[in-house]
Design a protein around this motif. Sequence first.
Motif, PDB file in Angstrom:
ATOM      1  N   LYS A  46       0.828  -1.207   0.000  1.00 48.05           N
ATOM      2  CA  LYS A  46       0.000   0.000   0.000  1.00 48.05           C
ATOM      3  C   LYS A  46       0.863   1.258   0.000  1.00 48.05           C
ATOM      4  CE  LYS A  46      -4.072  -1.875   2.386  1.00 48.05           C
ATOM      5  NZ  LYS A  46      -4.853  -1.837   3.657  1.00 48.05           N
ATOM      6  N   SER A  86       1.028   3.942  -2.926  1.00 45.60           N
ATOM      7  CA  SER A  86       0.650   5.319  -2.587  1.00 45.60           C
ATOM      8  C   SER A  86       1.638   6.320  -3.162  1.00 45.60           C
ATOM      9  CB  SER A  86       0.555   5.479  -1.067  1.00 45.60           C
ATOM     10  OG  SER A  86      -0.488   4.691  -0.532  1.00 45.60           O
ATOM     11  N   GLY A 123      -1.422   3.596   5.701  1.00 44.29           N
ATOM     12  CA  GLY A 123      -1.938   2.357   5.133  1.00 44.29           C
ATOM     13  C   GLY A 123      -2.382   1.360   6.168  1.00 44.29           C
TER      14      GLY A 123
END
Length: 275
Positions: free
Chosen positions: A86, A90, A183
């Motif tokens: 994640k 991102s 996350g």
Amino acid sequence: MKRLIKALRGVAYTVIPAELALVVCLLAGVRPPAAAVTATEAAMLLLVLAEAAVFVRLRRQGHSNRSAVRELVPESVLRLIGHELKLMWSVVLWVARRRHGVGDGDQAFGHARDQAAMIFGFAFVCVVETIGMSYLLSDWPVVHAVVLVLDVYTVVFIIGLHAASVTRPHVLSADVLRLRQAGHVDVRIPLERIDSASYELLFTHDKKEDDVLNVPVGAQTSLTLRLSEPVTAVGLLGKRREVSTVRLHADDSRALLKSLTQARSALSPPPGRPV
């Protein structure tokens, strides 16, 4: 089947660290005994074959690929891997100026502003440390390479934390408030369960309150939600707990409070007013 999976996990907890230790020794120029290398590699091969056989068996029993992997791999390990992915994704979203989980008609409320200075300051210190270690370890190329990879990854990880906060804002839809932090925090609160919402600026939080979820940014929270029914909050490693009070922060907390109040009013209009 469950006993077999449990046994495989126990073997993995022994074999995988041994394999990693062997790799580190080889990279550092240390030559372990041939018998130790052979035994470790053989155990690793047998573990992979056994895991593959169990995976095929689970698929034949009706499991999907995802559920079969979840049966084989501990949830905490999967969640840690998912968290790293994640953060890396991102960074891509941040560069592309896109946001995650914000649909048409949703309202997004950022929460990265008040911790940006601290994050970038920490990243700068790590960059300086990386340069210093590269100079100090220049005469040991293997150690220098290992430390350099770790240092660079640390910098990318820190940038990923900020990128995740930027690209994963709090999201208010018609019936759900989705609270997020980097996350590792992602909690959906149905608006019908919010009993009250108030502006409350706090800089200290009691971590012993089991039924309270604190989602601070820069060590502060500015909104307090009290719920009529608890919601489930899942921790980084998969620990679940029921919470009836949620404290959070947003860059514009008063705007979030105003929009939240309007959304709750739209769900339950005052008596006598037509729906």
